[in-house]
Design an enzyme around this catalytic site. Structure first.
Site: not given
Ligand SMILES: Nc1nc2c(c(CN[C@H]3C=C[C@H](O)[C@@H]3O)cn2[C@@H]2O[C@H](COP(=O)(O)O)[C@@H](O)[C@H]2O)c(=O)[nH]1
Length: 366
Positions: A267, A77, A269
């Site tokens: 995770f 990234h 989220d």
């Protein structure tokens, strides 16, 4: 539970131990998966569709193979730091201290955004861009000494670090400063001001590092009561994604070497539930589905939010088990599945598909 009431769970454990059925290993567990399964078993507004989960497992595995998902992908990234160094550990620690709540109630053009390297960054990437830009501008934003210096690290300076190219400011700016202050104090008091010393304290265990973060830092202690259950439900999302980002960045070597990395869960989220629902894996009760589509605010620790977060963790765990059942040698864990699902959801969003909005909670937990 009052003091004179017997702790039935402890009595059951002792009975198993005396019967030789219980081997108490000193390898730590985070308790996240156990809590997620408990909430899933007691959910009435969120359900898992097993046929869709099986189909999703096959599709996810195929696409992850094709896109070569591995820890190494993290460093591809363009905004993520490349150096395998202590300064990168400090960068990732700072990033995951602040890695929460970027969603906006404004239309795309008006939402909080950061200009950096000639591009407009939003969401999680706005955070990474802001930190990179601050370092370029000589602000030591990843240095815990700076976080503790109330003359230098002021709300005004943080506002400058996160200055937006739109009229909307980053959400929860004061809370972000409080996270840095607390982390600076804890690192000073317990870890010689060094995130590397913090990682070393876990002695190569991912679960132990997650537990240390939850124990020593209030801002990582993402755990909440669910209905009458005595033990809190632990999501520990930013603690877990910190361990995962270190593991991925260092490709399982050096600071990223964790013998039990597979104990890290998805995770919890607001992005991954969104794509799991789009894929048909997560099914919502009509009132919950309507509340999400009407973009209602969901309270932190509320029953809907707890079910969404926990069932997402459990769903990714079932998808992981299904992939491993069909491909026992696949080097895949909940982290890489999660990274893939998050990135895929971002691609869907960037393609302009707003068909499945995400739930909206404003908190420091995710
Ligand atoms: N479950 C999960 N949640 C993730 C990420 C990431 C970024 N991870 C990068 C590193 C490796 C991966 O390949 C990703 O490229 C951010 N978030 C969370 O999403 C929210 C931001 O959403 P939006 O406003 O749309 O950018 C916010 O709560 C943030 O904490 C992830 O990977 N998984």
């Amino acid at each position: 539970m009052s003091d004179d009431e017997p702790d039935l769970e402890l009595l059951a454990l002792l009975r198993q131990h005396l019967q030789g059925k219980l081997t108490i290993s000193d390898e730590p567990e985070t308790g996240v998966l156990e809590g997620a399964e408990y909430v899933y078993d007691n959910s009435i507004d969120v359900a898992l569709d097993m046929r869709s989960c099986k189909n999703a497992a096959a599709a996810i595995y195929a696409q992850m193979q094709q896109k070569e998902y591995s820890p190494a992908k993290w460093s591809t990234h363009e905004l993520h730091p490349l150096a395998k160094s202590e300064s990168t550990v400090a960068f990732i620690f700072t990033m995951d201290l602040l890695n929460f709540s970027f969603w906006s109630a404004k239309p795309e053009a008006g939402r909080f955004a950061i200009m950096y390297c000639g591009k407009r960054w939003t969401g999680y990437w706005s955070l990474v861009a802001a930190l990179q830009r601050a370092l370029d501008e000589g602000i030591p934003i990843t240095d815990s000494h700076f976080w503790q210096n109330e003359e230098e690290c002021t709300l005004e300076v943080l506002k400058q670090v996160f200055r937006s190219c739109t009229d909307e400011e980053i959400p929860l700016l004061e809370e972000r400063l409080a996270c840095l202050r607390e982390a600076g104090t804890v690192l000073y008091e317990k870890y010689e001001c060094s995130p590397v010393k913090l990682i070393a304290a876990a002695d190569g265990s991912a679960a132990r590092l997650v537990n240390i973060l939850a124990r020593d830092f209030r801002c990582f202690r993402d755990e909440h009561r669910f209905e009458g259950r005595r033990k809190p439900i632990r999501f520990l999302k930013r603690a877990q994604i910190f361990v995962a980002d270190i593991w991925a960045c260092f490709e399982g070597e050096s600071y990223g070497a964790f013998r039990d990395i597979d104990k890290i869960t998805m995770f919890a989220d607001y992005r991954v539930p969104q794509i799991l629902n789009t894929m048909g894996c997560l099914a919502y009760s009509p009132p919950l589905d309507t509340a999400i589509r009407l973009k209602k605010d969901f309270s932190t620790g509320g029953k809907w939010e707890m079910q969404l977060r926990a069932c997402s963790i459990w769903c990714v765990e079932l998808i992981r088990r299904e992939i491993k059942r069909n491909h026992p040698d696949a080097e895949i864990n909940a982290i890489l599945i999660d990274f893939f699902l998050y990135d895929t959801m971002k691609e869907i969003e960037e393609a302009g598909d707003e068909s499945a909005p995400h739930h909206r909670t404003r908190s420091i937990w995710y």
